[in-house]
Design a protein around this motif. Sequence first.
Motif, PDB file in Angstrom:
ATOM      1  N   ILE A  26      23.475 -26.353  42.936  1.00 49.75           N
ATOM      2  CA  ILE A  26      22.649 -27.077  41.961  1.00 49.75           C
ATOM      3  C   ILE A  26      21.676 -26.125  41.281  1.00 49.75           C
ATOM      4  N   LEU A  27      21.022 -25.280  42.065  1.00 48.56           N
ATOM      5  CA  LEU A  27      20.067 -24.332  41.489  1.00 48.56           C
ATOM      6  C   LEU A  27      20.780 -23.308  40.622  1.00 48.56           C
ATOM      7  N   ALA A  28      21.980 -22.897  41.037  1.00 46.71           N
ATOM      8  CA  ALA A  28      22.735 -21.926  40.239  1.00 46.71           C
ATOM      9  C   ALA A  28      23.056 -22.488  38.864  1.00 46.71           C
ATOM     10  N   ARG A  29      23.451 -23.743  38.803  1.00 44.09           N
ATOM     11  CA  ARG A  29      23.744 -24.353  37.507  1.00 44.09           C
ATOM     12  C   ARG A  29      22.485 -24.483  36.660  1.00 44.09           C
ATOM     13  N   PHE A  30      21.344 -24.658  37.309  1.00 46.06           N
ATOM     14  CA  PHE A  30      20.081 -24.692  36.576  1.00 46.06           C
ATOM     15  C   PHE A  30      19.744 -23.321  36.009  1.00 46.06           C
ATOM     16  N   TRP A  31      19.956 -22.273  36.812  1.00 45.76           N
ATOM     17  CA  TRP A  31      19.739 -20.912  36.294  1.00 45.76           C
ATOM     18  C   TRP A  31      20.600 -20.679  35.050  1.00 45.76           C
ATOM     19  N   GLU A  32      21.815 -21.188  35.080  1.00 46.94           N
ATOM     20  CA  GLU A  32      22.703 -21.039  33.929  1.00 46.94           C
ATOM     21  C   GLU A  32      22.128 -21.751  32.708  1.00 46.94           C
ATOM     22  N   ALA A  33      21.550 -22.932  32.917  1.00 47.20           N
ATOM     23  CA  ALA A  33      20.930 -23.665  31.811  1.00 47.20           C
ATOM     24  C   ALA A  33      19.721 -22.911  31.276  1.00 47.20           C
ATOM     25  N   GLN A  34      18.925 -22.323  32.175  1.00 45.13           N
ATOM     26  CA  GLN A  34      17.788 -21.521  31.715  1.00 45.13           C
ATOM     27  C   GLN A  34      18.266 -20.340  30.873  1.00 45.13           C
ATOM     28  N   ALA A  35      19.302 -19.660  31.351  1.00 40.56           N
ATOM     29  CA  ALA A  35      19.820 -18.510  30.613  1.00 40.56           C
ATOM     30  C   ALA A  35      20.339 -18.926  29.239  1.00 40.56           C
ATOM     31  N   GLU A  36      20.891 -20.120  29.134  1.00 44.02           N
ATOM     32  CA  GLU A  36      21.410 -20.604  27.858  1.00 44.02           C
ATOM     33  C   GLU A  36      20.299 -20.722  26.813  1.00 44.02           C
ATOM     34  N   THR A  37      19.072 -20.905  27.270  1.00 43.97           N
ATOM     35  CA  THR A  37      17.944 -21.032  26.347  1.00 43.97           C
ATOM     36  C   THR A  37      17.748 -19.779  25.512  1.00 43.97           C
ATOM     37  N   THR A  38      18.193 -18.635  26.003  1.00 43.45           N
ATOM     38  CA  THR A  38      18.026 -17.389  25.251  1.00 43.45           C
ATOM     39  C   THR A  38      18.937 -17.328  24.030  1.00 43.45           C
ATOM     40  N   THR A  39      19.794 -18.325  23.847  1.00 42.63           N
ATOM     41  CA  THR A  39      20.590 -18.384  22.617  1.00 42.63           C
ATOM     42  C   THR A  39      19.749 -18.848  21.435  1.00 42.63           C
ATOM     43  N   LEU A  40      18.551 -19.381  21.701  1.00 46.20           N
ATOM     44  CA  LEU A  40      17.635 -19.753  20.621  1.00 46.20           C
ATOM     45  C   LEU A  40      16.973 -18.493  20.077  1.00 46.20           C
ATOM     46  N   PRO A  41      16.609 -18.480  18.804  1.00 46.11           N
ATOM     47  CA  PRO A  41      16.003 -17.271  18.232  1.00 46.11           C
ATOM     48  C   PRO A  41      14.670 -16.914  18.884  1.00 46.11           C
TER      49      PRO A  41
END
Length: 749
Positions: free
Chosen positions: A382-397
């Motif tokens: 569960i935490l690993a999938r959350f880390w992935e969601a956090q990392a996805e935020t870096t796709t924003l400018p």
Amino acid sequence: MRRLRIIEPVPNSSYHQVDHFTRDMPMKTSSVCFTFAVLTTMLISSVAHADVRLPGFFSDHMVLQQQSKIKIWGWSDAGDEVTVSIGENSAVATTNDDGKWQVELAPMEASKTPVSLVVKGGHNEIKLTDLLIGEVWLCSGQSNMEWTVARSVNAEQEIAAADYPLIRHIKIPREPSSTPVEDLNATWQVCSPKTAGNFTACGYFMARKLAKELDVPVGLINSSWGGTRVEPWTPPVGFEKVEALKSIHESVIGRTPGSATFKSKLSSFIADSEKWLAEAKDSLERGLSIGSPPEYPGSLKPYTSHQDPTMLYNGMIHGMVGFPIRGAIWYQGESNHNEGMLYFEKKKALINGWRELWGQGDFPFYFVQIAPYQYGNEDPSILARFWEAQAETTTLPKVEMVVINDIATLNDIHPPNKQDVGLRLANLALKFDYGKAEVVALSPEVESHSVENGNLKVRFKNVGGGLKTRDGNAPTHFEIVGKGSNGFQPATASFEGDAVIVLKSEKVSDPTAFRFAWDKLAEPNLTGGTGLPVGACRGGKVPGFLDVIPVGEYDLVYELNLAKLGDQIKYDRNNSASIGAFDRIGYLLELNSSEYGDQKLFVTMDAFTDNVKAIGVPTVESKAVFQQKVSGLEVFANSKTIKTGKIGEGNIEFWPNNYGPGNGSGVPGASGQKFDFGDTFADPEAGYGSMQVHNFKAKQTLFAINHWSQGNSADIGIGNGTGDHSDWTFSSSGSKYSAKKLRIYVRQK
């Protein structure tokens, strides 16, 4: 004699004082005194004026953003002329009808020389002193951002050395609000050993690095609150622009007085209430009873909790929106960590909402990926999938992330090493905002992957001089999966050049996907050349469950949609007539529910009978009664809570009978008091019914299908039951599954 001073108005709106003398009057002449007092009050109120004032967070010692128009605002009487100046830099504004004024002073360069801000209104003057021009950063989030220097590692030494008068800090009070608060009250502090202990540690250590590197003042606006979710920090416009958060936006707008939704619902409530009142009056006159009045809609009631959407934006952010800043740093997520990719949508709402309202374009937003932590008995992924969601935020400018899996404290959700956190945040700013292109600020990230000669190769970027490990050993926490492998398997990892990791496993002959640090307790040793750690990641195509189990070696005998269970078992597919001799039996159970998720289990064992009619659901007609151990047990499952692999010995409990919790067959470890992996069947033969496979050495039920005569409410489950009985007896859990299918196989000789 008592002297009274009467203030008399004059045409030019100033006043002069006229002295009068009168005798002391007895208290009984109260009517005269009252009349005189009222007249005096009226005269005074007719000339009362509001002083010009600034927002409460404007104070001595504050820092103003350099190289940006300096926005300053406040309140005064409508029509008042207000002059604002910092030295020769000045501007004039006229207060509008709402009593608000605003100016924009010309941009100023950073300066370590204190300046004064002077605001002159029609009736008073304000002077703030010891202001600096430099870099201003908003620091927000939950407890790890609120975490102070005094609670960080080496606190005593850090505080004693905190003689940095160019660093200034302000802590916004914890005040939630259901409506936007226009004025925030707080005081700026100069950094010193007397004050630094209460500064946000992440912000302070970032500011210390920036002040040293840039030689400019740094101001920190600390608006944070421990334990808070991301939703209360988000403005309504943020939710409005994200389709996945439509329901939150509707809830916010529905509670906003003046909105169309609010008016419509309130009008309907008023109409229903008026109708009820009319009926109540009629019932009263006629002596009749009447039902309860309409209940005020909960969807119109204002939020009350500081965890509700917009509450902290309203109370702790809104009042400073527009105050020029360089950017924001953010450390939050522990309170949302079980939301997976939905968190990315919420972060998008927060960041874009703040940026739109601030009016500074895409200001930098740097955040900290939360650290590995135990989180109780929670699924490790569960935490690993959350880390992935956090990392996805870096796709924003202009959004970047700091990884900290190398400085975690697994039993403490607050890693006290905030020095490295602040340093890494500072390096992001130095690289992307302050022209220090040579600074390596980003952790290595996966660039691509490929399969070559049966090995999986992962290529990284941002390696900062080459990949390495902190301890000099081989990279840890890599796993790979492929067709025919029993789920993800630990992989041996080795370096190939500066930026490639080669992965292989004896248990995976044809790898198709990999994952790294995919566990809540993962503290991997892989770093870039500068020591920045690599964050959790994954890539490739994970085979479907049917691809990773050896079902191809088996022949299907029975297929049953468990939604069709009942007194009579009617298989959807029945190939038993074409089956010859067999040496192994396999059971594939697939369940899906909102409560338990998508569950799949394939368990195989050496044949415990040569009668193909007896390996299905053990009905009276099948004559199947088995209370025995089985050999060659091998388990495949998509849940880490189930022990998988070649187990060896297990046991089965197949019968149509009633049964009790007594451990009549002496299964090792069974309780004998509760229904579990060791029970005893009893009369009548056409009873409750049990079809259970167990790994008794692990005290684990692998799957259970009981009481099938109850149809959709039969006892069905994978793994140990969540109730009083681990074998799902009396659970009636079948109704919780949206899909449930059983397939039974044999391996023919």
